[in-house]
Design a protein around this motif. Sequence first.
Motif, PDB file in Angstrom:
ATOM      1  N   VAL A 238       0.860  -1.184   0.000  1.00 27.56           N
ATOM      2  CA  VAL A 238       0.000   0.000   0.000  1.00 27.56           C
ATOM      3  C   VAL A 238       0.897   1.235   0.000  1.00 27.56           C
ATOM      4  O   VAL A 238       1.988   1.237   0.573  1.00 27.56           O
ATOM      5  CB  VAL A 238      -0.971  -0.010   1.212  1.00 27.56           C
TER       6      VAL A 238
ATOM      7  N   VAL B 102       2.260  -5.267   9.658  1.00 27.81           N
ATOM      8  CA  VAL B 102       2.195  -5.377   8.202  1.00 27.81           C
ATOM      9  C   VAL B 102       1.994  -6.838   7.840  1.00 27.81           C
ATOM     10  O   VAL B 102       2.645  -7.722   8.409  1.00 27.81           O
ATOM     11  CB  VAL B 102       3.485  -4.842   7.547  1.00 27.81           C
TER      12      VAL B 102
ATOM     13  N   ASN C  58       8.347   4.004  -1.682  1.00 28.95           N
ATOM     14  CA  ASN C  58       7.169   4.791  -1.312  1.00 28.95           C
ATOM     15  C   ASN C  58       5.963   3.912  -1.013  1.00 28.95           C
ATOM     16  O   ASN C  58       4.835   4.372  -1.032  1.00 28.95           O
ATOM     17  CB  ASN C  58       6.840   5.812  -2.408  1.00 28.95           C
ATOM     18  N   ARG C  59       6.235   2.643  -0.785  1.00 29.28           N
ATOM     19  CA  ARG C  59       5.153   1.727  -0.425  1.00 29.28           C
ATOM     20  C   ARG C  59       5.501   1.007   0.866  1.00 29.28           C
ATOM     21  O   ARG C  59       6.666   0.908   1.243  1.00 29.28           O
ATOM     22  CB  ARG C  59       4.919   0.692  -1.538  1.00 29.28           C
ATOM     23  N   VAL C  60       4.482   0.507   1.512  1.00 24.26           N
ATOM     24  CA  VAL C  60       4.689  -0.247   2.737  1.00 24.26           C
ATOM     25  C   VAL C  60       5.394  -1.558   2.405  1.00 24.26           C
ATOM     26  O   VAL C  60       5.022  -2.259   1.458  1.00 24.26           O
ATOM     27  CB  VAL C  60       3.338  -0.528   3.426  1.00 24.26           C
ATOM     28  N   VAL C  61       6.441  -1.859   3.173  1.00 26.81           N
ATOM     29  CA  VAL C  61       7.132  -3.148   3.049  1.00 26.81           C
ATOM     30  C   VAL C  61       6.976  -3.891   4.379  1.00 26.81           C
ATOM     31  O   VAL C  61       6.571  -3.310   5.386  1.00 26.81           O
ATOM     32  CB  VAL C  61       8.623  -2.962   2.708  1.00 26.81           C
ATOM     33  N   MET C  62       7.270  -5.168   4.368  1.00 28.58           N
ATOM     34  CA  MET C  62       7.074  -5.976   5.576  1.00 28.58           C
ATOM     35  C   MET C  62       7.835  -5.384   6.765  1.00 28.58           C
ATOM     36  O   MET C  62       7.376  -5.438   7.898  1.00 28.58           O
ATOM     37  CB  MET C  62       7.524  -7.425   5.326  1.00 28.58           C
TER      38      MET C  62
ATOM     39  N   HIS D 250       8.169  -2.478   7.732  1.00 32.82           N
ATOM     40  CA  HIS D 250       7.467  -1.417   8.460  1.00 32.82           C
ATOM     41  C   HIS D 250       6.707  -1.963   9.664  1.00 32.82           C
ATOM     42  O   HIS D 250       6.302  -1.206  10.542  1.00 32.82           O
ATOM     43  CB  HIS D 250       6.487  -0.689   7.524  1.00 32.82           C
ATOM     44  N   GLY D 251       6.493  -3.268   9.694  1.00 37.53           N
ATOM     45  CA  GLY D 251       5.819  -3.871  10.835  1.00 37.53           C
ATOM     46  C   GLY D 251       6.762  -4.623  11.751  1.00 37.53           C
ATOM     47  O   GLY D 251       6.313  -5.364  12.611  1.00 37.53           O
TER      48      GLY D 251
ATOM     49  N   LEU E 229       8.043   5.128  10.369  1.00 38.61           N
ATOM     50  CA  LEU E 229       6.609   5.265  10.109  1.00 38.61           C
ATOM     51  C   LEU E 229       5.964   6.094  11.217  1.00 38.61           C
ATOM     52  O   LEU E 229       5.151   6.990  10.954  1.00 38.61           O
ATOM     53  CB  LEU E 229       5.990   3.860  10.059  1.00 38.61           C
TER      54      LEU E 229
END
Lengths: 360, 360
Positions: free
Chosen positions: A125, A155, B28-32, B34-35, B44
């Motif tokens: 996203v 995520v 510019n996208r969510v990657v794994m 980020h969690g 983030l």
Amino acid sequence: MSDTTTEPHAPVPDLTAWTCPAPLRDQNRVVMGHGGGGALSAELVQHIFAPAFGGEVLAQMGDAAALSLGGVRLAFSTDSYVVRPLFFPGGSIGDLAVNGTVNDLAMSGARAAYLSCGFILEEGVELSVVGRVAEALGAAARAAGVEVATGDTKVVEAGHGDGIFINTAGIGLIPPGVDLRPQRVVPGDVVIVSGAIGVHGVAIMSVREGLEFGVEIESDCAALGGLVDAMLAVTPDLHVLRDPTRGGLAAALNEIAAAAGVGVVVQERNVPVPPAVANACAILGLDPLYVANEGKLVAFVPREHADAVLDAMRAHPLGADAQVIGEAVDAHPGMVVARTGLGGTRVVDLPIGEQLPRIC
Amino acid sequence: MSDTTTEPHAPVPDLTAWTCPAPLRDQNRVVMGHGGGGALSAELVQHIFAPAFGGEVLAQMGDAAALSLGGVRLAFSTDSYVVRPLFFPGGSIGDLAVNGTVNDLAMSGARAAYLSCGFILEEGVELSVVGRVAEALGAAARAAGVEVATGDTKVVEAGHGDGIFINTAGIGLIPPGVDLRPQRVVPGDVVIVSGAIGVHGVAIMSVREGLEFGVEIESDCAALGGLVDAMLAVTPDLHVLRDPTRGGLAAALNEIAAAAGVGVVVQERNVPVPPAVANACAILGLDPLYVANEGKLVAFVPREHADAVLDAMRAHPLGADAQVIGEAVDAHPGMVVARTGLGGTRVVDLPIGEQLPRIC
């Protein structure tokens, strides 16, 4: 209170033989209706969650739990938000994530003080979308006077989520003397709705399905804490408040009727349904009583306070179109009936699932 | 305190020129990652969530928010749980959903009192699986002495979720005199870990990847409220507690070092790593310091209380293997270094993402 029913009740059909459609009830897998706020949702809570979790507070089954901690009376509530699309006319998942939980607290009389916020993001996203949602959430929190105090982000892999899911939980103080529970409803209570119904659900549907109804219908998504404060300023002795979200006004009234052991009679002609919503529902075969709202409440008010509470609601921007729509009665306990415009009576039963999934 | 370092520090490499790999930071996208609870998660929060939400409480950036409501000091925390698989040796997503949030509260000194619980179910998941998860969650709540007070269920279409996601938020009272914050850490504080590290992450990996390490490794998933109570009974003047979940001990120590403006020195030989975890990490190329735990805590304790706190921990079942692993120092503020078994020194930096996604 000239616009509530006082005449004898028309006969109500015998629904004791009614059963849910077997295919829905007999399945052994989760279906969309389990998230619809209707009978299937209630079954999930009654047969799976409540026995597993136990506890007296959960058994209250209100929009928010009322509990005591350190000698202070608190309201505590949570909702997850999975609305599609993320942005819609009049709001976004960020607005909903604040207003939905703030409203659940407000229905117990509490002004929301703090929110938690958990994001489940799908890999891939766009960060700019996450940012827009976060900004909408922050702006809605400031507008509602609530602070986001704690958060979490997870995520999941692409294809194992759907862009952005949000959970918020909220806490707030319940003012002294306020005790809002369906069990306090008694026959004679006046039923007041704070404004036009069905708007949020139709707004979501119009963008999701690409339908045009001549005019753009904007979601009514709003935080109701201020309106509730204005009502409680008239009297802390309101009996129950509900925000009719999933399952609409029909689900809210049925839950109250069942928990209170009273009947509810609604005068259909007094229920405020905007023409655009009525047109959309007619085209789509929906009943506005079952369509979700996100900035409305329904109140059961002692008859002696009803006029003053109605006046206070109409003096507030979010209650300008408040209407008395019916009353609680001795007859047909647990059942909601509507007097139709033609003088007939129909049963407004608890929806099984949801006409339109993922509206919040 | 014979097993903490008091000798001068070995030289530390100059890392000021270090930057994150560009491909991770510039996307510019969510990657794994980020969690993962590491540097990307922190970005983030710092660049998107904190500016959008504002607020002083969120800025504390602890595992739980410490706040005041109605004159009462409360801890408030939330986590979403997306672990795969739902059931693993030693626990399930239901256990995690209780213990993870209970532990976040415990890290502020609060005994969890009430939990909210939000389920996001994927259409098609078996109701029996939902039931087993709910029962595990309820049992874990009873074991931790916390009540599930309020809940919510949403359903998303098949292919738009992943079986079961759970969010819990929790509230609890912070005892008088307790003020656990990384900012209170000072050079000389003793670093204590409550037991073996790396167990949860390796347990998840062993079942997810179908790896066999000779012995089955069970998750250490547990609620730490009782252990924290035992530590606070020695003195309320502990400085900070963290449960090293995502990002492992390395992330927890780095966050504390950065927030406190101190250096942290860890004696590698004193860090309790079970042989099975060490073997698994050797095979997989993982560093146990970065592997997630779900039933452990790390404490920064004033030196004068360290022996007594360690004794109290070892007298508790969940702290039987507690060890002093290092200390806070004046040198290299914001940086964590490990003294290796061979007498060398290596920097233990903040992980970028997570070695193993979706472990909680």
